[in-house]
Design an enzyme around this catalytic site. Structure first.
Site, PDB file in Angstrom:
ATOM      1  CG  HIS A 175      -0.247   0.089   2.534  1.00  0.00           C
ATOM      2  ND1 HIS A 175      -0.034  -0.981   3.361  1.00  0.00           N
ATOM      3  CD2 HIS A 175       0.299   1.160   3.178  1.00  0.00           C
ATOM      4  CE1 HIS A 175       0.599  -0.583   4.461  1.00  0.00           C
ATOM      5  NE2 HIS A 175       0.831   0.698   4.358  1.00  0.00           N
TER       6      HIS A 175
HETATM    7  P1  TYD Z   1      -2.124  -3.944   7.483  1.00  0.00           P
HETATM    8  O1  TYD Z   1      -2.318  -2.552   7.016  1.00  0.00           O
HETATM    9  O2  TYD Z   1      -2.711  -5.050   6.686  1.00  0.00           O
HETATM   10  O3  TYD Z   1      -0.571  -4.221   7.702  1.00  0.00           O
HETATM   11  P2  TYD Z   1       0.622  -4.185   6.611  1.00  0.00           P
HETATM   12  O4  TYD Z   1       0.312  -3.066   5.683  1.00  0.00           O
HETATM   13  O5  TYD Z   1       1.832  -3.948   7.438  1.00  0.00           O
HETATM   14  O6  TYD Z   1       0.691  -5.498   5.922  1.00  0.00           O
HETATM   15  O7  TYD Z   1      -2.669  -4.009   8.987  1.00  0.00           O
HETATM   16  C1  TYD Z   1      -2.982  -5.220   9.625  1.00  0.00           C
HETATM   17  C2  TYD Z   1      -4.196  -4.993  10.528  1.00  0.00           C
HETATM   18  O8  TYD Z   1      -3.875  -4.119  11.601  1.00  0.00           O
HETATM   19  C3  TYD Z   1      -5.359  -4.383   9.789  1.00  0.00           C
HETATM   20  O9  TYD Z   1      -6.560  -5.011  10.245  1.00  0.00           O
HETATM   21  C4  TYD Z   1      -5.350  -2.951  10.239  1.00  0.00           C
HETATM   22  C5  TYD Z   1      -4.740  -3.018  11.613  1.00  0.00           C
HETATM   23  N1  TYD Z   1      -3.987  -1.825  12.013  1.00  0.00           N
HETATM   24  C6  TYD Z   1      -4.457  -1.037  13.062  1.00  0.00           C
HETATM   25  O10 TYD Z   1      -5.527  -1.285  13.643  1.00  0.00           O
HETATM   26  N2  TYD Z   1      -3.716   0.043  13.448  1.00  0.00           N
HETATM   27  C7  TYD Z   1      -2.547   0.370  12.847  1.00  0.00           C
HETATM   28  O11 TYD Z   1      -1.889   1.350  13.250  1.00  0.00           O
HETATM   29  C8  TYD Z   1      -2.077  -0.453  11.738  1.00  0.00           C
HETATM   30  C9  TYD Z   1      -0.791  -0.128  11.033  1.00  0.00           C
HETATM   31  C10 TYD Z   1      -2.833  -1.528  11.372  1.00  0.00           C
END
Ligand code: TYD
Length: 132
Positions: free
Chosen positions: A49
């Site tokens: 992303h």
């Molecule tokens: P995600 O964005 O999929 O992680 P990455 O981009 O590192 O692969 O996030 C994983 C999960 O955690 C998703 O359900 C959103 C949640 N999340 C939060 O609640 N707070 C946060 O600060 C972050 C970064 C993620």
């Protein structure tokens, strides 16, 4: 693409090392959120992303992982394995993280609270947005 690593001062002595992170001093923004990734499976690739506004600083506290950063024009691969260094990731940079060592603890400092609306999770949409 300009890759910005911030080198932290390490207060090391015979007892070990200590790094201090301070808002708008060695961190180039006001820290609103800290999150960390650990127990990441070695074969996992995550991220996929970009952000519209969010600025972040990634620090590997333990172990190592690789980052792929893409500003829509150029893709750069980096190894993060030094807790005395932070990788600054600006908005509109697509990121993917992979090759996590078993002991990897990746800490991320962010200048805003979590907001799903700030995410661009579709690569084609990201490319359209950076070319606008
Ligand atoms: P995600 O964005 O999929 O992680 P990455 O981009 O590192 O692969 O996030 C994983 C999960 O955690 C998703 O359900 C959103 C949640 N999340 C939060 O609640 N707070 C946060 O600060 C972050 C970064 C993620």
């Amino acid at each position: 693409m300009d890759i910005k690593f911030i080198q932290f001062q390490s207060h090391g002595d015979e007892r070990g090392s200590l790094v201090s992170l301070e808002d708008n001093k060695n961190i180039p923004f006001t820290i609103r959120r800290v999150y960390y990734l650990f127990n990441t499976q070695e074969k996992t690739r995550r991220g996929f992303h970009a952000h519209k506004k969010l600025k972040q600083l990634a620090v590997v506290l333990k172990g190592s992982c690789r980052f792929m950063l893409d500003d829509g024009k150029e893709k750069i691969e980096l190894l993060l394995d030094n807790p005395e260094q932070g990788l600054y990731i600006e908005s509109f940079v697509w990121r993917e993280m992979y090759n996590f060592s078993e002991d990897c603890v990746l800490m991320v400092l962010a200048d805003s609270f979590y907001d799903e609306k700030d995410y661009v999770r579709d690569y084609n949409q990201f490319i359209e947005m950076v070319n606008e």
